[in-house]
Motif scaffolding. Sequence first.
Motif, PDB file in Angstrom:
ATOM      1  N   THR A 147      -5.456 -15.907   6.973  1.00 58.47           N
ATOM      2  CA  THR A 147      -6.800 -16.416   7.167  1.00 58.47           C
ATOM      3  C   THR A 147      -7.670 -15.532   6.051  1.00 58.47           C
ATOM      4  O   THR A 147      -8.851 -15.732   6.184  1.00 58.47           O
ATOM      5  CB  THR A 147      -7.194 -16.136   8.597  1.00 58.47           C
ATOM      6  N   ASP A 153     -12.959 -12.398   1.897  1.00 59.93           N
ATOM      7  CA  ASP A 153     -12.549 -12.269   3.374  1.00 59.93           C
ATOM      8  C   ASP A 153     -11.957 -11.035   3.747  1.00 59.93           C
ATOM      9  O   ASP A 153     -12.066 -10.465   4.958  1.00 59.93           O
ATOM     10  CB  ASP A 153     -11.304 -13.501   3.568  1.00 59.93           C
ATOM     11  N   VAL A 170     -11.232 -13.365  11.012  1.00 56.20           N
ATOM     12  CA  VAL A 170     -10.071 -12.928   9.924  1.00 56.20           C
ATOM     13  C   VAL A 170      -9.172 -11.998  10.171  1.00 56.20           C
ATOM     14  O   VAL A 170      -9.714 -10.930  10.472  1.00 56.20           O
ATOM     15  CB  VAL A 170     -10.825 -12.556   8.686  1.00 56.20           C
TER      16      VAL A 170
END
Length: 216
Positions: A147, A153, A170
């Motif tokens: 993810t 991220d 995440v």
Amino acid sequence: MDADSPQARWEQRTELPLALASLAFLAGYALHVLAPGLPPFWHDLCLTVIFTAWALFIVDYAVRWRLSGQRLRFVRTHWLDSLVVLLPLLRPLRIVRLYEAVQRRHGQPRLSLHARVITYAGVSTALLGFAGALAVYAQERDAPGTTMHTFGDAVWWACSTLSTVGYGDVVPVTSMGRFIATGLMACGLALLGAVTGSFSSWLIQVFSLKDESGDA
């Protein structure tokens, strides 16, 4: 430790060079992780900087161990230094000691104890978050089911982890990523506790002085 001891003199002389080596290590590692498409020359240069800085950390640790004369006790009393030898990505955290080293040469620190704790914890959090995001992103970006598709991220994940919020949008999926996450969570709790504890102590001190002034 005696300020005139060989170990103290060694640490005073190497504080700034090792701080610069720490920054070079972090910069080299960041380029290595964030720019995988670098030409071979620059890729090799990054690796050279990384391993040269790591070698300097090991030499510094060995010299201070030898000068201390403490043998295995040195490992226990300098556990952060021992950990840095194994995990050099944590070395930039020691940069916060540079301010103390400079202030010791010019007398008393200019900041109060509470301000220093909050400042050091803040700088440590930023460095730890950046290093942790790099390390986890290097493990997660190509993992199946990841993810963490971009470094942004990874930074978002590091911020939510260090702040102990943990949104869960995440998350690391690899074993090494989760291992790094565990260490980051532990450090986040410690740093958050240091900041909140110091800030609370400062507030209590301020209100106590005001009460004493009012009673007078």
